[in-house]
Design an enzyme around this catalytic site. Sequence first.
Site, PDB file in Angstrom:
ATOM      1  N   GLU A 217     -11.831  14.074  22.285  1.00  0.00           N
ATOM      2  CA  GLU A 217     -10.624  14.896  22.321  1.00  0.00           C
ATOM      3  C   GLU A 217      -9.419  14.063  22.780  1.00  0.00           C
ATOM      4  O   GLU A 217      -8.336  14.154  22.191  1.00  0.00           O
ATOM      5  CB  GLU A 217     -10.806  16.096  23.262  1.00  0.00           C
TER       6      GLU A 217
ATOM      7  N   LYS B 127     -17.817  10.441  15.680  1.00  0.00           N
ATOM      8  CA  LYS B 127     -18.621   9.441  16.375  1.00  0.00           C
ATOM      9  C   LYS B 127     -20.001   9.494  15.719  1.00  0.00           C
ATOM     10  O   LYS B 127     -20.773  10.425  15.962  1.00  0.00           O
ATOM     11  CB  LYS B 127     -18.669   9.808  17.863  1.00  0.00           C
TER      12      LYS B 127
END
Length: 117
Positions: free
Chosen positions: A73, A98
């Site tokens: 984030e 990711k």
Amino acid sequence: MDTIFLSEVKVQTKLGVPEWERMVEQTIILDIEIGYDLSLACKSDDVADTIDYGLVVNRVRETLKEHSFKLVEALAEHVCQLILKEFSALNVKVKVAKPAILPGLKALGVIVERTAS
């Protein structure tokens, strides 16, 4: 409004909650959508009337190499603010993935969208 998109941009950065995970660089994949008025560039066919995509990619890679993040984030927010401020975008949407961080999971991540104030 028009959109410039950069798909599956691979970058190296240090990212993860545990400290050991931030010890080595990892490959992160970004999808970036940049809101911009491209009407002048469509008429002029001049790069000066748009955002130079190569400069955006190089700047994002440069800044992510310099920084370390605990959360995807925070990384996404960093990229959004960079593009809004340095490239005068009207808005930006960043997807951070990711890859292969957990068994049986292709990728994890977030999508963050911000508008210039």
